[in-house]
Scaffold this motif. Structure first.
Motif, PDB file in Angstrom:
ATOM      1  N   GLU A  79       0.601   3.876   1.601  1.00 41.06           N
ATOM      2  CA  GLU A  79       0.778   4.406   2.965  1.00 41.06           C
ATOM      3  C   GLU A  79       1.665   3.508   3.810  1.00 41.06           C
ATOM      4  O   GLU A  79       1.879   3.764   4.985  1.00 41.06           O
ATOM      5  CB  GLU A  79      -0.579   4.558   3.672  1.00 41.06           C
ATOM      6  CG  GLU A  79      -1.614   5.360   2.948  1.00 41.06           C
ATOM      7  CD  GLU A  79      -2.424   4.524   1.948  1.00 41.06           C
ATOM      8  OE1 GLU A  79      -2.571   3.301   2.140  1.00 41.06           O
ATOM      9  OE2 GLU A  79      -2.878   5.106   0.962  1.00 41.06           O
ATOM     10  N   ARG A  80       2.160   2.415   3.210  1.00 38.01           N
ATOM     11  CA  ARG A  80       2.979   1.436   3.940  1.00 38.01           C
ATOM     12  C   ARG A  80       2.226   0.856   5.133  1.00 38.01           C
ATOM     13  O   ARG A  80       2.774   0.714   6.228  1.00 38.01           O
ATOM     14  CB  ARG A  80       4.304   2.035   4.396  1.00 38.01           C
ATOM     15  CG  ARG A  80       5.274   2.248   3.266  1.00 38.01           C
ATOM     16  CD  ARG A  80       5.636   0.918   2.721  1.00 38.01           C
ATOM     17  NE  ARG A  80       6.903   0.924   2.009  1.00 38.01           N
ATOM     18  CZ  ARG A  80       7.166   0.085   1.038  1.00 38.01           C
ATOM     19  NH1 ARG A  80       6.268  -0.783   0.660  1.00 38.01           N
ATOM     20  NH2 ARG A  80       8.328   0.102   0.439  1.00 38.01           N
ATOM     21  N   THR A  81       0.959   0.515   4.918  1.00 33.68           N
ATOM     22  CA  THR A  81       0.173  -0.130   5.959  1.00 33.68           C
ATOM     23  C   THR A  81       0.023  -1.617   5.637  1.00 33.68           C
ATOM     24  O   THR A  81       0.201  -2.036   4.497  1.00 33.68           O
ATOM     25  CB  THR A  81      -1.240   0.487   6.072  1.00 33.68           C
ATOM     26  OG1 THR A  81      -1.894   0.348   4.820  1.00 33.68           O
ATOM     27  CG2 THR A  81      -1.187   1.949   6.476  1.00 33.68           C
ATOM     28  N   LYS A 109       3.677  -4.647   5.180  1.00 36.27           N
ATOM     29  CA  LYS A 109       3.928  -3.297   4.671  1.00 36.27           C
ATOM     30  C   LYS A 109       4.854  -3.318   3.466  1.00 36.27           C
ATOM     31  O   LYS A 109       4.841  -2.408   2.647  1.00 36.27           O
ATOM     32  CB  LYS A 109       4.559  -2.443   5.775  1.00 36.27           C
ATOM     33  CG  LYS A 109       3.689  -2.288   6.999  1.00 36.27           C
ATOM     34  CD  LYS A 109       4.460  -1.604   8.116  1.00 36.27           C
ATOM     35  CE  LYS A 109       3.668  -1.643   9.407  1.00 36.27           C
ATOM     36  NZ  LYS A 109       4.380  -1.000  10.500  1.00 36.27           N
ATOM     37  N   SER A 169       0.835  -1.197   0.000  1.00 37.11           N
ATOM     38  CA  SER A 169       0.000   0.000   0.000  1.00 37.11           C
ATOM     39  C   SER A 169       0.875   1.254   0.000  1.00 37.11           C
ATOM     40  O   SER A 169       1.950   1.261   0.599  1.00 37.11           O
ATOM     41  CB  SER A 169      -0.927   0.009   1.224  1.00 37.11           C
ATOM     42  OG  SER A 169      -0.252   0.462   2.362  1.00 37.11           O
ATOM     43  N   ASN A 225      -5.510  -1.683   5.779  1.00 37.30           N
ATOM     44  CA  ASN A 225      -6.371  -1.601   4.596  1.00 37.30           C
ATOM     45  C   ASN A 225      -6.934  -2.994   4.348  1.00 37.30           C
ATOM     46  O   ASN A 225      -6.184  -3.913   4.019  1.00 37.30           O
ATOM     47  CB  ASN A 225      -5.589  -1.135   3.374  1.00 37.30           C
ATOM     48  CG  ASN A 225      -5.152   0.300   3.488  1.00 37.30           C
ATOM     49  OD1 ASN A 225      -5.664   1.056   4.300  1.00 37.30           O
ATOM     50  ND2 ASN A 225      -4.186   0.687   2.671  1.00 37.30           N
TER      51      ASN A 225
END
Length: 169
Positions: A42-44, A129, A40, A76
């Motif tokens: 957002e690095r989630t 991530k 992702s 996510n």
């Protein structure tokens, strides 16, 4: 695999733990094309969750939505179905539709026999991530719920395993 005493098969190709996730093109609830990236932006952490339909699995899906909503970190969580269906408003799950059969084929969740042919089987993929697949749960019996305690443990492992620094820090 089995659901309500009916046996069925899924696609032979199943992505495996440790491999990089694949980008998937889907359609969202507003009929907009969307590419879900393996990592992702957002690095989630991401969860890919699929079901054959909403009605038969409503309680489990809503329970999982509450579970993710209560999470202390942003995750996510995409809820995949093979085609567009009407859904209630969900708190955190992001409904998407596998209009191009990419998810079903690449992740091995497409049902290829029986009365649910072309739908997606119940499956859960936890993607770190970094875009790597850390955990997969594809129950053989669809009437058995996903193991939420195991999901909780695996999410904690994924959260602690990636610092974003790399090996040369």
């Amino acid at each position: 695999m089995i659901y309500k005493n009916e046996e069925f098969k899924i696609t032979d190709e199943i992505i495996d733990i440790g491999y990089m996730a694949e980008d998937v093109d889907v359609v969202d609830v507003k009929d907009q094309e969307l590419t879900i990236k393996k990592a992702s932006p957002e690095r989630t952490i991401q969860i890919f969750l699929s079901y054959p339909d909403f009605e038969d699995f409503k309680e489990e899906i809503i329970f999982f939505d509450d579970f993710i909503n209560d999470s202390k970190v942003e995750i996510n969580t995409y809820l995949f179905f093979n085609k567009k269906i009407e859904l209630p408003k969900l708190k955190k799950l992001i409904p998407v539709f596998d209009a191009n059969n990419e998810f079903g084929e690449m992740y091995g969740t497409k049902i290829v026999s029986g009365s649910m042919e072309n739908k997606l089987t119940k499956a859960l993929f936890i993607i770190g991530k970094d875009g790597a697949i850390y955990h997969i749960d594809i129950p053989q019996d669809l009437e058995k719920p996903l193991d939420i305690e195991r999901v909780r443990v695996e999410l904690n492992k994924v959260y602690q395993s990636y610092t974003g620094v790399g090996c040369h820090g």
